[in-house]
Scaffold this motif. Structure first.
Motif, mmCIF file in Angstrom:
data_model
loop_
_atom_site.group_PDB
_atom_site.id
_atom_site.type_symbol
_atom_site.label_atom_id
_atom_site.label_comp_id
_atom_site.label_asym_id
_atom_site.label_seq_id
_atom_site.Cartn_x
_atom_site.Cartn_y
_atom_site.Cartn_z
ATOM 1 N N ILE A 34 7.056 7.558 -10.515
ATOM 2 C CA ILE A 34 5.703 8.196 -9.933
ATOM 3 C C ILE A 34 4.494 6.971 -10.235
ATOM 4 C CG2 ILE A 34 4.018 9.921 -10.062
ATOM 5 C CD1 ILE A 34 6.317 11.998 -10.604
ATOM 6 N N VAL A 35 4.517 6.402 -11.463
ATOM 7 C CA VAL A 35 3.582 5.579 -11.682
ATOM 8 C C VAL A 35 3.787 4.468 -10.974
ATOM 9 C CG1 VAL A 35 2.731 3.910 -13.477
ATOM 10 C CG2 VAL A 35 3.259 6.419 -14.110
ATOM 11 N N PHE A 36 5.000 3.836 -10.542
ATOM 12 C CA PHE A 36 5.262 2.861 -9.800
ATOM 13 C C PHE A 36 4.625 2.956 -8.182
ATOM 14 C CE2 PHE A 36 8.743 1.012 -12.453
ATOM 15 C CZ PHE A 36 8.039 0.272 -13.314
ATOM 16 N N VAL A 41 0.863 2.021 -3.691
ATOM 17 C CA VAL A 41 -0.294 2.667 -2.730
ATOM 18 C C VAL A 41 -1.588 2.129 -2.939
ATOM 19 C CG1 VAL A 41 -1.252 4.726 -1.917
ATOM 20 C CG2 VAL A 41 1.295 4.704 -2.206
ATOM 21 N N ALA A 42 -1.980 1.753 -4.369
ATOM 22 C CA ALA A 42 -3.193 1.108 -4.827
ATOM 23 C C ALA A 42 -3.263 -0.418 -4.436
ATOM 24 C CB ALA A 42 -3.452 1.307 -6.256
ATOM 25 N N LEU A 46 -5.991 -4.008 -2.435
ATOM 26 C CA LEU A 46 -6.163 -5.247 -3.070
ATOM 27 C C LEU A 46 -7.030 -6.390 -2.243
ATOM 28 C CD1 LEU A 46 -5.860 -6.801 -5.992
ATOM 29 C CD2 LEU A 46 -3.701 -7.654 -4.925
ATOM 30 N N PRO A 47 -6.748 -6.596 -1.177
ATOM 31 C CA PRO A 47 -7.440 -7.624 -0.236
ATOM 32 C C PRO A 47 -8.876 -7.107 -0.008
ATOM 33 C CG PRO A 47 -5.177 -7.349 0.796
ATOM 34 C CD PRO A 47 -5.485 -6.065 -0.287
ATOM 35 N N MET A 66 2.492 -7.045 3.980
ATOM 36 C CA MET A 66 2.224 -6.453 2.783
ATOM 37 C C MET A 66 2.384 -4.554 2.763
ATOM 38 S SD MET A 66 -1.140 -6.220 0.322
ATOM 39 C CE MET A 66 -2.341 -5.547 1.633
ATOM 40 N N TRP A 67 2.241 -4.195 4.001
ATOM 41 C CA TRP A 67 2.216 -2.913 4.413
ATOM 42 C C TRP A 67 3.687 -2.607 4.350
ATOM 43 C CZ3 TRP A 67 -0.017 1.412 4.126
ATOM 44 C CH2 TRP A 67 0.347 2.741 4.702
#
Length: 125
Positions: A34-36, A41-42, A46-47, A66-67
């Motif tokens: 779940i953390v991964f 998703v976060a 980043l870009p 990346m998606w």
């Protein structure tokens, strides 16, 4: 000292309750997945958050790639969670759901208090 006490309690729970140690391992792996998933998703932001660092990064890929990596990673995490959760009984699943909700509410409350001081922790070379 706190960590030793915590590890003792985690080790004592299966002994005192008769809970299978494998179930605790499965629960730990599910929470890790779940953390991964949250981190993956976060990563999509980043870009937008660090555009200059992202442009200079050795790991930079196109938005489409990346998606794709994020979708495949999240789908793999969800599949693993599904497969591992299918081995647990309803009581453990309800307990996990309650712990997940508590963790989410606590983190949102803690962040809203203003006591959380976020530090920038990246290096731009």
């Amino acid at each position: 000292m706190f960590l030793l006490t915590l590890f003792f309690l985690v080790g004592a729970i299966p002994v005192l309750t008769g809970l299978d140690i494998g179930a605790l391992g499965t629960i730990a792996v599910i929470f890790t997945q779940i953390v991964f998933i949250i981190v993956n998703v976060a990563l999509y932001r980043l870009p937008k958050i660090l555009p200059d660092e992202w442009a200079r990064s050795k790991f930079r890929v196109s938005t489409g790639w990346m998606w794709l990596f994020i979708v495949v990673s999240v789908a793999g995490g969800i599949l693993q969670i599904w497969l591992m959760a299918s081995d647990l009984d309803a009581g453990l699943l309800l307990g996990m759901a309650a712990l997940l909700v508590f963790s989410l509410v606590f983190s949102l409350w803690r962040y809203s208090t203003g006591k959380v001081d976020m530090e920038i922790s990246y290096e731009a070379n």
